[in-house]
Design an enzyme around this catalytic site. Structure first.
Site, mmCIF file in Angstrom:
data_model
loop_
_atom_site.group_PDB
_atom_site.id
_atom_site.type_symbol
_atom_site.label_atom_id
_atom_site.label_comp_id
_atom_site.label_asym_id
_atom_site.label_seq_id
_atom_site.Cartn_x
_atom_site.Cartn_y
_atom_site.Cartn_z
ATOM 1 N N PRO A 92 0.898 -1.284 0.074
ATOM 2 C CA PRO A 92 -0.009 0.198 -0.190
ATOM 3 C C PRO A 92 0.886 1.406 0.019
ATOM 4 O O PRO A 92 0.472 2.360 -0.297
ATOM 5 C CB PRO A 92 -0.773 -0.230 1.380
ATOM 6 C CG PRO A 92 -0.514 -1.228 1.643
ATOM 7 C CD PRO A 92 0.455 -1.871 1.051
ATOM 8 N N GLU A 119 2.935 -6.982 8.372
ATOM 9 C CA GLU A 119 3.302 -5.715 8.386
ATOM 10 C C GLU A 119 4.269 -5.286 7.174
ATOM 11 O O GLU A 119 4.793 -4.115 7.060
ATOM 12 C CB GLU A 119 3.801 -5.072 9.688
ATOM 13 C CG GLU A 119 2.792 -5.300 10.783
ATOM 14 C CD GLU A 119 1.313 -4.812 10.605
ATOM 15 O OE1 GLU A 119 0.709 -5.809 10.788
ATOM 16 O OE2 GLU A 119 1.219 -3.741 10.232
ATOM 17 N N ARG A 161 -1.592 -9.411 -20.152
ATOM 18 C CA ARG A 161 -2.669 -9.253 -21.232
ATOM 19 C C ARG A 161 -1.936 -8.194 -22.314
ATOM 20 O O ARG A 161 -2.646 -8.234 -23.358
ATOM 21 C CB ARG A 161 -4.104 -8.946 -21.069
ATOM 22 C CG ARG A 161 -3.987 -7.294 -20.363
ATOM 23 C CD ARG A 161 -5.434 -7.097 -19.584
ATOM 24 N NE ARG A 161 -6.415 -6.688 -20.673
ATOM 25 C CZ ARG A 161 -6.580 -5.400 -21.310
ATOM 26 N NH1 ARG A 161 -5.669 -4.422 -21.049
ATOM 27 N NH2 ARG A 161 -7.321 -5.114 -22.268
ATOM 28 N N ASP A 176 -8.202 0.591 -24.481
ATOM 29 C CA ASP A 176 -8.693 0.438 -23.088
ATOM 30 C C ASP A 176 -8.602 1.741 -22.307
ATOM 31 O O ASP A 176 -8.030 2.776 -22.666
ATOM 32 C CB ASP A 176 -7.320 -0.226 -22.496
ATOM 33 C CG ASP A 176 -7.359 -1.790 -22.433
ATOM 34 O OD1 ASP A 176 -8.290 -2.258 -22.789
ATOM 35 O OD2 ASP A 176 -6.240 -2.418 -22.081
HETATM 36 N N1 LIG Z 1 -2.794 -1.802 -1.925
HETATM 37 C C1 LIG Z 1 -1.743 -2.796 -2.203
HETATM 38 O O1 LIG Z 1 -1.166 -2.823 -3.401
HETATM 39 C C2 LIG Z 1 -1.586 -3.890 -1.378
HETATM 40 C C3 LIG Z 1 -0.444 -4.739 -1.241
HETATM 41 C C4 LIG Z 1 -0.547 -5.549 0.078
HETATM 42 N N2 LIG Z 1 -1.679 -5.082 0.763
HETATM 43 O O2 LIG Z 1 -2.120 -4.088 0.038
#
Ligand SMILES: NC(=O)c1ccno1
Length: 250
Positions: A92, A119, A161, A176
């Site tokens: 993330p 984590e 793809r 796309d």
């Molecule tokens: N948002 C993401 O890419 C992600 C990867 C692992 N957890 O969340």
């Protein structure tokens, strides 16, 4: 083959979908060479431990560096002689995984994915890897998953793809959403197919007119309206883009 993909994970079974459908066919055609590795193969204790408590305290667990270091060593050793993979780390806290990044990755011959659980992975693994291969930390969206495996499935499908011949007809990723071109940065508008009338609902007349100019204009209008509604942030980007284009043509 077009591309080699390695994935190191504590849940190899999560990546089974890579053996079916689009990606499965590409593998069967030799366009994609996918190798799954169980991270625990590189643990040395009887419990096959891959995580431990975070230095500095705090919730959750962090993935230990030793198994990852050994796993990446093995991946490098098993891959094409004299080549290194691009290490893709779904997180993330990474840069946005966009169609543009998918296009970039589709142009590379060897990708290694490091999905993390818990984590995350001890930072030193990424830092050490970056001394011997390109590292891309990317996020598939602003949400947190239990692990990166699902993100790997998303990224692999988005990349695979784009490989020549992997997608049915080469054209279909031409317009796309997010792909460069006239409709760049706009969302796709509505699509229709037979029957012309279904549960009292008809197909927009213009699409049956055979007037390609009108159809193209209608599709642009629909794309713009949908983008305005769902992604106003993209409209500004599109405006700037088309402005530059007009300027260039001027
Ligand atoms: N948002 C993401 O890419 C992600 C990867 C692992 N957890 O969340």
């Amino acid at each position: 083959s077009e591309m080699r993909i390695d994935v190191v994970t504590i849940f190899p079974e999560y990546l089974e979908p890579l053996n079916v459908s689009l990606v499965g066919k590409a593998r069967a055609r030799g366009q994609l060479d996918v190798h799954l590795h169980d991270l625990r193969s590189w643990t040395t204790d009887v419990h096959r431990t891959v995580d431990d408590t975070p230095y500095g305290g705090g919730p959750g667990m962090v993935m230990k560096p030793e198994p990852w270091g050994a796993a990446l060593d093995a991946v490098l050793a098993q891959g094409p002689e004299g080549e290194v993979p691009t290490l893709v780390v779904p997180t993330p806290s990474g840069r946005p995984f966009t169609q543009e990044l998918a296009q970039d990755l589709a142009g590379r011959s060897w990708l290694a994915f490091a999905p993390a659980r818990y984590e995350g992975i001890d930072r030193r693994v990424i830092e050490e890897a970056a001394t011997r291969m390109p590292v891309v930390e990317a996020s598939i969206g602003d949400y947190v998953l239990a692990g990166g495996e699902v993100a790997v499935l998303v990224m692999v499908e988005a990349v695979a793809r784009l490989l020549p011949g992997v997608l049915g007809n080469a054209e279909s990723h031409r317009d796309d959403s997010f792909a460069p071109g006239a409709m760049a940065d706009l969302l796709e508008g509505p699509v229709y197919t037979k029957p012309a009338e279904w549960r009292g609902r008809e197909v927009p007349e213009v699409l049956l007119s055979g007037h390609h100019g009108k159809i193209a204009r209608w599709r642009r209008e629909q794309a713009f309206a949908r983008t305005l509604a769902n992604r106003p942030d993209l409209v500004d980007r599109w405006r700037l883009g088309s402005f530059d284009k007009k300027e260039r043509e001027a």
